[in-house]
Motif scaffolding. Sequence first.
Motif, PDB file in Angstrom:
ATOM      1  N   GLU A 131    -123.001  88.912 -69.489  1.00 25.79           N
ATOM      2  CA  GLU A 131    -123.549  88.432 -68.226  1.00 25.79           C
ATOM      3  C   GLU A 131    -124.978  88.936 -68.009  1.00 25.79           C
ATOM      4  OE1 GLU A 131    -119.193  88.209 -68.168  1.00 25.79           O
ATOM      5  OE2 GLU A 131    -120.619  89.796 -68.684  1.00 25.79           O
ATOM      6  N   SER A 132    -125.174  90.219 -68.231  1.00 25.17           N
ATOM      7  CA  SER A 132    -126.517  90.776 -68.066  1.00 25.17           C
ATOM      8  C   SER A 132    -127.454  90.305 -69.177  1.00 25.17           C
ATOM      9  CB  SER A 132    -126.449  92.300 -68.035  1.00 25.17           C
ATOM     10  OG  SER A 132    -125.785  92.757 -66.884  1.00 25.17           O
ATOM     11  N   GLU A 133    -126.903  90.105 -70.355  1.00 24.40           N
ATOM     12  CA  GLU A 133    -127.726  89.611 -71.458  1.00 24.40           C
ATOM     13  C   GLU A 133    -128.300  88.236 -71.129  1.00 24.40           C
ATOM     14  OE1 GLU A 133    -126.347  88.088 -75.617  1.00 24.40           O
ATOM     15  OE2 GLU A 133    -126.591  90.272 -75.765  1.00 24.40           O
ATOM     16  N   THR A 176    -123.462  93.894 -71.770  1.00 24.65           N
ATOM     17  CA  THR A 176    -122.575  92.815 -71.324  1.00 24.65           C
ATOM     18  C   THR A 176    -123.244  91.456 -71.507  1.00 24.65           C
ATOM     19  OG1 THR A 176    -123.322  92.715 -69.012  1.00 24.65           O
ATOM     20  CG2 THR A 176    -121.653  94.380 -69.565  1.00 24.65           C
ATOM     21  N   THR A 201    -128.693  96.451 -71.766  1.00 26.17           N
ATOM     22  CA  THR A 201    -127.358  96.038 -71.328  1.00 26.17           C
ATOM     23  C   THR A 201    -126.435  95.874 -72.529  1.00 26.17           C
ATOM     24  OG1 THR A 201    -126.113  94.460 -69.984  1.00 26.17           O
ATOM     25  CG2 THR A 201    -127.822  93.544 -71.420  1.00 26.17           C
ATOM     26  N   LEU A 256    -127.848  95.412 -63.411  1.00 25.50           N
ATOM     27  CA  LEU A 256    -128.707  94.252 -63.616  1.00 25.50           C
ATOM     28  C   LEU A 256    -128.236  93.015 -62.858  1.00 25.50           C
ATOM     29  CD1 LEU A 256    -129.730  94.338 -67.384  1.00 25.50           C
ATOM     30  CD2 LEU A 256    -131.256  93.897 -65.470  1.00 25.50           C
ATOM     31  N   THR A 257    -126.914  92.896 -62.651  1.00 19.62           N
ATOM     32  CA  THR A 257    -126.397  91.698 -61.993  1.00 19.62           C
ATOM     33  C   THR A 257    -126.530  91.758 -60.470  1.00 19.62           C
ATOM     34  OG1 THR A 257    -124.180  92.669 -62.052  1.00 19.62           O
ATOM     35  CG2 THR A 257    -124.777  91.176 -63.852  1.00 19.62           C
ATOM     36  N   LEU A 266    -129.082  87.177 -68.164  1.00 21.87           N
ATOM     37  CA  LEU A 266    -130.179  87.413 -67.231  1.00 21.87           C
ATOM     38  C   LEU A 266    -131.449  87.834 -67.969  1.00 21.87           C
ATOM     39  CD1 LEU A 266    -128.344  89.355 -64.372  1.00 21.87           C
ATOM     40  CD2 LEU A 266    -129.217  87.015 -64.275  1.00 21.87           C
ATOM     41  N   LEU A 308    -133.816  92.416 -60.646  1.00 23.67           N
ATOM     42  CA  LEU A 308    -134.830  92.234 -61.684  1.00 23.67           C
ATOM     43  C   LEU A 308    -136.150  91.779 -61.075  1.00 23.67           C
ATOM     44  CD1 LEU A 308    -134.786  92.696 -64.698  1.00 23.67           C
ATOM     45  CD2 LEU A 308    -134.195  90.290 -65.021  1.00 23.67           C
TER      46      LEU A 308
END
Length: 433
Positions: free
Chosen positions: A365-367, A363, A361, A338-339, A369, A344
């Motif tokens: 970080e991805s959450e 994580t 996700t 995702l990162t 996003l 996306l």
Amino acid sequence: MTLAPPAPPVPPAVTVVGIGADGWAGLPDAARAALADAQVLIGGARQLALLPPACRGRRVPWPSPLRPAVPGLLAAHAGSRIAVLASGDPMFYGIGRALTEVLGPDGLRILPHPSSVSYACARIGWPVEDTETVTLVGRPAARLAAALHEGRRVLVLSADADTPALVAGLLRERGFGPSRLRVLEQLGGADETCLEGTADHWPHPPGDPLNIIAVECRRAPGAPRLGAVPGLPDEAYEHDGQLTKRHVRAATLGVLAPAPGELLWDIGGGSGSIAIEWMRSHPSCRAVTVERDPARAARIVRNADRLGVPALRVVTGRAPGDLAGLPAPDAVFIGGGLTAPGLLDACWDALGPGGRLVANTVTLESEALLAGAHRRHGGDLVRLAVAHAVPVGGFTGWRQAMPVTQWSVRKPSTSTEADSSAQEPAQDPGDNG
């Protein structure tokens, strides 16, 4: 003034005649007349040999490979009255489909014969509507695995004389060795025979290439039970830990909502479980999975083969770069990566109106996003938490799996729908000033 009656419609130049193992003797008058009148007769060598000398048209055997040759062969004989011979019902896994794609339904006159499935069900007393059919003609045998369920009746259209032994071996490997097999050869012809046995003990050498296999599915004791809905046991997959676990997988497929004929992009395939269970939901469902690790990509191929969906397309590459050129999806699942910059947005842009996107996700970080995407596009943002009971000393307690944040959204069909689906709240409910 007397109007002349309308002229009768001109019959199509191409007539497709279904023929069985009983040959000319089993054809009705209309089919015989069409074959006798044809200037060009096209068919397999075996089928052409069934015609009597009274059929004087030029006999043209199908070349191999057949399907790519259809347009050119028809064009070469344009202007002639053409009769095409087909086994049984031309529109049931037959040449009728390819001809219709070239000429359109109005360009053909189709005279069907009873299919091998109708004959087989008549011989063994199976209702056609309760019997599943799987063809292995020009298709991998592994696709039969998706049809194997305890007590089901399956008819397998054979590719050749070696198919019965191949099917018996596949049934043994998939835990269905006790299944009863009957191989019906030359159905409807003078040499019709039936061979019988079980997959565990199939005693017969290759016989007639014109055969159909009847399978009564029986699962061996201890063999894993694989259901017909998403959420197969995790042990059904070969994996290295990169696997969407069973309960989260079932919830994910629920919001992806596969429908017949639809195409899924599975980004970050891992072990391929989402794409595989999408394709298992209906025989016409299609999927492309993109996985950057070659070892995992190879593992996805093995899992797809074992679970009956060998047509799963596996792309070894990175998203979003390697998404270019893929057919447009009806739904997208993002299970990893995702990162990656632009991923996306690229997946959102690839979807047509009404398309679905689901991303999971674990994580932070991805959450973040996904939270931003939720603000822009709307949809549902949920957290999935699963706990399993495990021994704690002499007692039992709960062990919590990592929670999964999931964003699911449907792309709006209209601009009005888009405006109403992503309205931001005027104030954070947690901000009391």
